[in-house]
Design an enzyme around this catalytic site. Structure first.
Site, PDB file in Angstrom:
ATOM      1  N   SER A  73       0.804  -1.223   0.000  1.00 59.39           N
ATOM      2  CA  SER A  73       0.000   0.000   0.000  1.00 59.39           C
ATOM      3  C   SER A  73       0.838   1.275   0.000  1.00 59.39           C
ATOM      4  CB  SER A  73      -0.937   0.005   1.206  1.00 59.39           C
ATOM      5  OG  SER A  73      -0.206  -0.161   2.412  1.00 59.39           O
ATOM      6  N   ASP A 222      -4.746   6.822  10.063  1.00 61.58           N
ATOM      7  CA  ASP A 222      -4.453   5.488  10.602  1.00 61.58           C
ATOM      8  C   ASP A 222      -3.074   5.426  11.247  1.00 61.58           C
ATOM      9  OD1 ASP A 222      -2.712   5.456   8.435  1.00 61.58           O
ATOM     10  OD2 ASP A 222      -3.864   3.997   7.284  1.00 61.58           O
ATOM     11  N   HIS A 225      -0.049   4.908   7.065  1.00 60.84           N
ATOM     12  CA  HIS A 225       0.213   5.254   5.665  1.00 60.84           C
ATOM     13  C   HIS A 225       0.578   6.726   5.509  1.00 60.84           C
ATOM     14  CE1 HIS A 225      -2.361   1.616   5.395  1.00 60.84           C
ATOM     15  NE2 HIS A 225      -1.530   1.317   4.409  1.00 60.84           N
TER      16      HIS A 225
END
Length: 246
Positions: A73, A222, A225
Site C-alpha cells: 500500500s 491510521d 500510511h
C-alpha cells in the site's frame, strides 16, 4: 503508388532528432531511386542494410528505461486522492525535470504480503525493468508472519528477478515495525532486510519510511500510511539510493 509513398505510409511520425533522421532517410531513398537507373555504384543489399540501420536508430530513440516499484500500500499510494502523489509519482516528476529517460511503473498492491508478491512476480518481471525496487514486508510484520517465512519469500522474489531478468538492478527497501509488536520480533524483523541485501549484494534502503514513520503530521489518520507530504520524504529516501544508478 510509388515505393517512396509506400515506405512513408508504414512509418509512424516521430519528432525531434528522430524526425530529422527520418527526413534524411527519405532523401537518401529518393536519391537511390532516381540514381538506380543511371548507376550501379550501390547494390540492393547495401541499400537494405542502410535502411535497417536507420530503422534500428529510430527504435532506440523511442526506447525508454523503466523503474518498476513492486510493493504494498505504501507504493500503491493508499488513501491519497491522487496516486501521482505517491512516492512513485514524485520520483517520476523529479526524473522528468532532469530529462532522464526513465519511466516509473507503480506495481503496488494494498495489503500485499511477501507471499502475495512471490505469487505474482513471475508475470510482473516479464516487463524486464532496468531497475526493480522491492518494497514488501510491512504487512508480514503487522500480521506476525514467521520471520523465516518473510525472509524466504523475499529471497524467492529476488531469485526470480535474477533468473528472468539478469540485467535488472535490484533495490531492496528496508522496513521497521512499531514497538508494540514486541522488542525481540521487531529487532529481528528489521535485520531481515539488511541480511537479504547483503547476501544478494543488491542496493539497499535501510528504512523507506525514515523521518516519516511515527510522525503524525506526515501520516494519514491510521498513523501507518504516509500522506502527501510524507510521500515526498519517502521519495527522498528512495532517491538517495536511486540517483547514483541513473
Amino acid at each position: 503508388m510509388s515505393m517512396l509513398q509506400n515506405y512513408q505510409m508504414h512509418l509512424t511520425v516521430p519528432t525531434g532528432k528522430a524526425a530529422k533522421l527520418l527526413k534524411f532517410c527519405y532523401f537518401i531513398l529518393l536519391v537511390l531511386l532516381v540514381s538506380c537507373g543511371e548507376t550501379k555504384t550501390k547494390n540492393t543489399a547495401e541499400t537494405k542494410q542502410d535502411l535497417e540501420q536507420a530503422k534500428d536508430t529510430l527504435v532506440k530513440n523511442k526506447a525508454t528505461k523503466t523503474i518498476l516499484c513492486f510493493g504494498d500500500s505504501i507504493t500503491a499510494g493508499y488513501g491519497l486522492d491522487d496516486v501521482n502523489d505517491a512516492y512513485t509519482g514524485v520520483l517520476q516528476k523529479r526524473i522528468d525535470s532532469l530529462s532522464l529517460n526513465y519511466t516509473v511503473i507503480n506495481s503496488g498492491v494494498s495489503g500485499e504480503t511477501t507471499a502475495g508478491g512471490k505469487s505474482r512476480i513471475n508475470w510482473v518481471i516479464k516487463q524486464k525493468p532496468t531497475i526493480f525496487l522491492l518494497e514488501l514486508g510491512a504487512n508480514d510484520g503487522l500480521r506476525g508472519v514467521p520471520l523465516t517465512e518473510t525472509q524466504s519469500n523475499l529471497q524467492a522474489i529476488i531469485n526470480v528477478v535474477k533468473e528472468k531478468s539478469p540485467e535488472t538492478t535490484i533495490i531492496l527497501a528496508g522496513m521497521q515495525l512499531p514497538p508494540n509488536m514486541g522488542q525481540d520480533y521487531t529487532t529481528k524483523f528489521r535485520a531481515i532486510f539488511k541480511d537479504v541485501a547483503t547476501k544478494n549484494n543488491i542496493e539497499f534502503i535501510p528504512f523507506i519510511l525514515e523521518n516519516v514513520g511515527g510522525i503524525a503530521s506526515l501520516n494519514q489518520r491510521d498513523g501507518i500510511h504516509p500522506n502527501k507530504d510524507g510521500h515526498k520524504i519517502v521519495a527522498n529516501n528512495v532517491w538517495e539510493v536511486l540517483k547514483p544508478l541513473l
